[in-house]
Design a protein around this motif. Structure first.
Motif, short mmCIF file in Angstrom:
data_model
loop_
_atom_site.label_atom_id
_atom_site.label_comp_id
_atom_site.label_asym_id
_atom_site.label_seq_id
_atom_site.Cartn_x
_atom_site.Cartn_y
_atom_site.Cartn_z
N ASN A 286 2.69 -36.38 -11.36
CA ASN A 286 3.24 -36.13 -12.70
C ASN A 286 3.14 -34.67 -13.11
O ASN A 286 3.08 -34.36 -14.30
N ASP A 287 3.09 -33.77 -12.15
CA ASP A 287 3.10 -32.33 -12.40
C ASP A 287 1.92 -31.86 -13.25
O ASP A 287 2.05 -31.02 -14.13
N ILE A 288 0.74 -32.44 -12.99
CA ILE A 288 -0.47 -32.05 -13.71
C ILE A 288 -1.39 -31.32 -12.74
O ILE A 288 -1.76 -31.87 -11.70
N ILE A 289 -1.74 -30.09 -13.06
CA ILE A 289 -2.66 -29.29 -12.25
C ILE A 289 -4.03 -29.36 -12.91
O ILE A 289 -4.21 -28.89 -14.03
N ILE A 290 -4.98 -29.96 -12.23
CA ILE A 290 -6.34 -30.11 -12.77
C ILE A 290 -7.21 -28.98 -12.24
O ILE A 290 -7.42 -28.88 -11.02
N LEU A 291 -7.69 -28.15 -13.14
CA LEU A 291 -8.57 -27.03 -12.79
C LEU A 291 -9.98 -27.36 -13.23
O LEU A 291 -10.23 -27.61 -14.42
N CYS A 292 -10.89 -27.40 -12.27
CA CYS A 292 -12.29 -27.76 -12.54
C CYS A 292 -13.09 -26.50 -12.87
O CYS A 292 -13.02 -25.49 -12.16
N LEU A 293 -13.87 -26.57 -13.93
CA LEU A 293 -14.73 -25.46 -14.32
C LEU A 293 -15.95 -25.39 -13.41
O LEU A 293 -16.39 -26.41 -12.87
N PRO A 294 -16.55 -24.21 -13.23
CA PRO A 294 -17.79 -24.13 -12.46
C PRO A 294 -18.92 -24.88 -13.15
O PRO A 294 -18.93 -25.05 -14.38
N SER A 295 -19.88 -25.31 -12.37
CA SER A 295 -21.01 -26.06 -12.91
C SER A 295 -21.83 -25.21 -13.88
O SER A 295 -22.03 -24.02 -13.66
N HIS A 296 -22.30 -25.86 -14.97
CA HIS A 296 -23.21 -25.26 -15.94
C HIS A 296 -22.61 -24.04 -16.65
O HIS A 296 -23.33 -23.13 -17.06
N CYS A 297 -21.29 -24.01 -16.78
CA CYS A 297 -20.63 -22.90 -17.47
C CYS A 297 -19.78 -23.38 -18.64
O CYS A 297 -19.04 -22.59 -19.23
N THR A 298 -19.86 -24.65 -18.99
CA THR A 298 -18.98 -25.18 -20.03
C THR A 298 -19.32 -24.64 -21.41
O THR A 298 -18.46 -24.62 -22.29
N GLN A 299 -20.56 -24.20 -21.63
CA GLN A 299 -20.91 -23.66 -22.94
C GLN A 299 -20.17 -22.38 -23.25
O GLN A 299 -20.08 -21.97 -24.41
N ALA A 300 -19.60 -21.73 -22.23
CA ALA A 300 -18.86 -20.49 -22.43
C ALA A 300 -17.39 -20.59 -22.07
O ALA A 300 -16.57 -19.86 -22.62
N LEU A 301 -17.03 -21.51 -21.16
CA LEU A 301 -15.67 -21.57 -20.64
C LEU A 301 -14.89 -22.79 -21.12
O LEU A 301 -13.72 -22.92 -20.77
N GLN A 302 -15.50 -23.68 -21.86
CA GLN A 302 -14.80 -24.88 -22.34
C GLN A 302 -14.34 -24.66 -23.78
O GLN A 302 -15.16 -24.53 -24.69
N PRO A 303 -13.03 -24.61 -24.05
CA PRO A 303 -12.56 -24.33 -25.41
C PRO A 303 -13.05 -25.35 -26.45
O PRO A 303 -13.40 -24.97 -27.58
N LEU A 304 -13.10 -26.63 -26.09
CA LEU A 304 -13.54 -27.64 -27.06
C LEU A 304 -15.02 -27.46 -27.41
O LEU A 304 -15.42 -27.70 -28.56
N ASP A 305 -15.82 -27.05 -26.46
CA ASP A 305 -17.23 -26.78 -26.76
C ASP A 305 -17.41 -25.55 -27.63
O ASP A 305 -18.36 -25.48 -28.42
N ARG A 306 -16.54 -24.58 -27.50
CA ARG A 306 -16.68 -23.33 -28.24
C ARG A 306 -16.25 -23.44 -29.70
O ARG A 306 -16.84 -22.77 -30.57
N SER A 307 -15.24 -24.29 -30.00
CA SER A 307 -14.68 -24.22 -31.36
C SER A 307 -14.42 -25.56 -32.02
O SER A 307 -14.08 -25.58 -33.21
N PHE A 308 -14.59 -26.69 -31.33
CA PHE A 308 -14.20 -27.96 -31.95
C PHE A 308 -15.35 -28.93 -32.16
O PHE A 308 -15.49 -29.51 -33.24
N PHE A 309 -16.17 -29.16 -31.15
CA PHE A 309 -17.15 -30.23 -31.24
C PHE A 309 -18.19 -30.00 -32.33
O PHE A 309 -18.64 -30.94 -32.98
N ARG A 310 -18.59 -28.75 -32.53
CA ARG A 310 -19.59 -28.50 -33.58
C ARG A 310 -19.05 -28.80 -34.97
O ARG A 310 -19.71 -29.53 -35.73
N PRO A 311 -17.88 -28.28 -35.38
CA PRO A 311 -17.37 -28.67 -36.70
C PRO A 311 -17.05 -30.16 -36.79
O PRO A 311 -17.23 -30.77 -37.85
N PHE A 312 -16.61 -30.76 -35.68
CA PHE A 312 -16.32 -32.20 -35.71
C PHE A 312 -17.57 -33.01 -36.02
O PHE A 312 -17.55 -33.93 -36.84
N LYS A 313 -18.68 -32.69 -35.37
CA LYS A 313 -19.91 -33.44 -35.63
C LYS A 313 -20.47 -33.13 -37.02
O LYS A 313 -21.09 -33.99 -37.65
N THR A 314 -20.27 -31.90 -37.50
CA THR A 314 -20.70 -31.58 -38.87
C THR A 314 -19.92 -32.41 -39.88
O THR A 314 -20.51 -33.00 -40.81
N TYR A 315 -18.61 -32.49 -39.72
CA TYR A 315 -17.79 -33.30 -40.61
C TYR A 315 -18.10 -34.79 -40.46
O TYR A 315 -18.06 -35.54 -41.44
#
Length: 597
Positions: A286-315
């Motif tokens: 289905n023309d989906i390219i899955i790019l895997c992040l390096p291990s233990h780097c999601t706190q800096a390289l994952q967009p949802l971790d950087r800007s979404f999950f914290r305000p979501f849990k606060t709300y």
């Protein structure tokens, strides 16, 4: 005496001393020629430079991942003053500076502040290094350039899941001053866990969420209040994601909502995301390219971790607290989860949060320099066992040796070493013993050395950035699964009826069955021509990655374990001439022997 003092306008200027005057003052105070008050009157404020060194040392501790608390700093100030032989009014009984000094110290140095620290596992700073991040951005640049996605933010997605507890968590409240116990009612002791699928694109569009509940029976009430297009999945074992649910989400939720053409899906290396061949094949079809992040780097390289999950849990916590106030006689259950999560989702899933998340991670617009340096501070400051030596102490002149009266300061630390006569005093040609030079910074490191981050005994192989939907990765995964299944079946067939019966008896007695291994000696080693690697009838496989020798795609050599005689790639072991299993077993035996002795 008031802690805050306003200096008079007519008072003389401060810090009017020179470096020679300061050293002279330290020498006279240490030799008990003049008092500290007299030195203050003659030479000015004593200790300003030492406080700067103390501030620099605190910053080094924080950069290495061992930020001190208030009590540690007070103790450090006391011991540092004792090492410098400076007269002070600190408590000798408690061996720490006073609370008033601590407050004044923070006011004199605004670059320091009291912060709430967050726990960070040891694998995070070890995995978050500049080399792995650089490799990820190189691979990302290659993918977006090859598939022409540099100017298509609507075709770049990030997916991740998080868990929320169905309970109202009390936060900071306002109440009567001096109240010892402040309580806020909660619906129960602990709430049920619910996993929330989140996915957004680089242009700010959010795909409706998906909730995962533990159980089998799904009810329509579970999705009440959720945004339009949301779904609810049930997991019999737990409320966490697995390969089947991720494949279901990909088919029913992501593919219908993605735009036409090639799309890039960035996600972490969870086993549910990366080990299912059917899922990878569906994504590739289905023309989906899955790019895997390096291990233990999601706190800096994952967009949802950087800007979404914290305000979501606060709300979510705010909405749960509001629901509890309006329904004080009811419990927050899965029947109300959709309404509470839906309101929090609407408030958090805004365009700005999605765009800022991709921008902060440097994924879109592509910017490898977007990651702040503080994410690499621990990896840069401590090289896991090798701490860079302080350069400030090299520029300092050594302190004058203290008088014998001050050689023993505190029982917790050794006194400052002085020049001792040589043992071989009768030898006139022997070189005189060198006097160990001490500077304030060296004394500070002696009082409070920077801790070294411990190295774990067992190292797991770190997963780097990779394109999971590439044909090579899918083919290697198929071969690995086939080899693993074949090996498991082969081991099962070797068990005869007698061995199975004996195993059942031993299991009933709760005794561990261990496979006996013959000890290896140099005389037992066979030539390479007689070993399994070159045998046409039995093609050997790597015991670590399960890759057959005849179908190997790696350009590295093979080696045979000295213990179990199994074959493996040279790059698949971390212990030289032994496989990982045999090396770890030997290390555990040595550790038990050392513990017993």
């Amino acid at each position: 005496m008031p802690r805050k003092y306003k200096r008079s306008v007519t008072a003389p200027s401060r810090a009017a001393w020179s470096e020679e005057q300061l050293r002279e003052a330290i020498e006279k105070v240490s030799t008990n020629k003049i008092s500290a008050r007299e030195a203050h009157r003659r030479y000015g404020v004593l200790g300003k430079d030492n406080e700067k060194r103390l501030v620099a040392h605190i910053q080094r501790l924080s950069a290495a991942g061992f930020a001190p608390d208030r009590q540690t700093v007070r103790t450090l100030a006391y011991k540092f003053a004792e090492k410098l032989h400076i007269q002070h009014t600190f408590s000798a009984e408690k061996e720490m500076a006073g609370f008033a000094w601590m407050q004044s110290f923070l006011e004199r140095h605004p670059e320091l502040s009291v912060r709430q620290a967050e726990g960070l596992s040891l694998s995070r700073p070890r995995g978050m290094n500049r080399d792995d991040v650089r490799q990820f951005f190189n691979l990302l640049n290659q993918v977006v350039t090859e598939y022409n996605l540099l100017e298509k933010p609507s075709h770049i997605f990030n997916m991740d899941e998080t868990g929320v507890q169905l309970i109202n968590k009390p936060g900071k409240v306002i109440t009567t001053k001096g109240t010892k116990d402040v309580h806020v009612l909660t619906s129960k002791e602990s709430g049920e866990n619910v996993s929330v699928f989140a996915c957004c694109s680089a242009d700010g569009r959010f795909i409706p969420p998906v909730l995962i509940f533990k159980g089998v029976n799904k009810r329509a009430e579970f999705s009440d209040g959720l945004p339009a297009g949301s779904k609810v999945y049930m997991n019999k074992k737990s409320s966490f994601i697995n390969s089947d649910l991720f494949l279901l989400w990909l088919k029913e939720h992501f593919i219908p909502n993605k735009p036409n053409g090639k799309c890039l899906l960035v996600l972490d290396g969870h086993t549910a995301h990366s080990t299912d061949i059917d899922m990878l094949q569906v994504a590739d079809d289905n023309d989906i390219i899955i790019l895997c992040l390096p291990s233990h780097c999601t706190q800096a390289l994952q967009p949802l971790d950087r800007s979404f999950f914290r305000p979501f849990k606060t709300y979510f916590n705010q909405e749960a607290q509001l629901w509890m106030k309006n329904h004080s006689n009811r419990n927050l259950t899965r029947y109300q989860a959709g309404d509470v999560i839906g309101k929090a989702w609407i408030r958090a899933a805004c365009i700005a949060n999605a765009i800022n998340g991709f921008k902060a991670c440097g994924i879109y617009p592509l910017d490898p320099n977007a990651i702040p340096d503080h994410f690499f501070s621990i990896a840069d400051a401590v090289d896991f066992g090798r701490i860079s030596e302080c350069t400030e102490s090299d520029n300092e002149e050594p302190l004058a040796p203290p008088s014998p009266r001050h050689t023993s300061v505190t029982p917790n630390f050794m006194p400052i070493e002085e020049s001792q006569p040589s043992v071989s005093g009768t030898n006139k040609n022997s070189a005189p013993s060198e006097t160990k030079e001490f500077t304030p910074t060296k004394l500070l490191h002696e009082v409070s050395p920077i801790p070294v981050a411990p190295i774990p005994l067992f190292k797991r192989r770190k997963q780097g950035a990779s394109v999971l939907t590439s044909p090579l990765n899918i083919e290697n995964l198929k071969v690995r699964i086939i080899n693993k299944t074949t090996k498991k079946c082969r081991n099962t067939e070797t068990l005869t009826c007698e061995s199975r019966g004996s195993l059942k008896k031993q299991v009933g007695k709760r005794s561990k069955v261990k496979k006996a291994r013959e000890k290896w000696s140099s005389s037992d080693e066979e030539p390479l021509s007689k070993q399994g690697r070159n045998d046409d009838n039995s093609d050997c496989e790597c015991v670590e990655c399960f890759e057959l020798y005849s179908k190997t795609t790696k350009t590295v050599g093979w080696l045979q374990c000295l213990e179990c005689k199994e074959w493996l790639h040279e790059t698949c072991t971390m212990y030289g001439e032994k496989c990982n299993r045999c090396s770890r077993t030997a290390m555990m035996k040595m550790k038990r022997t050392a513990t017993i002795s």
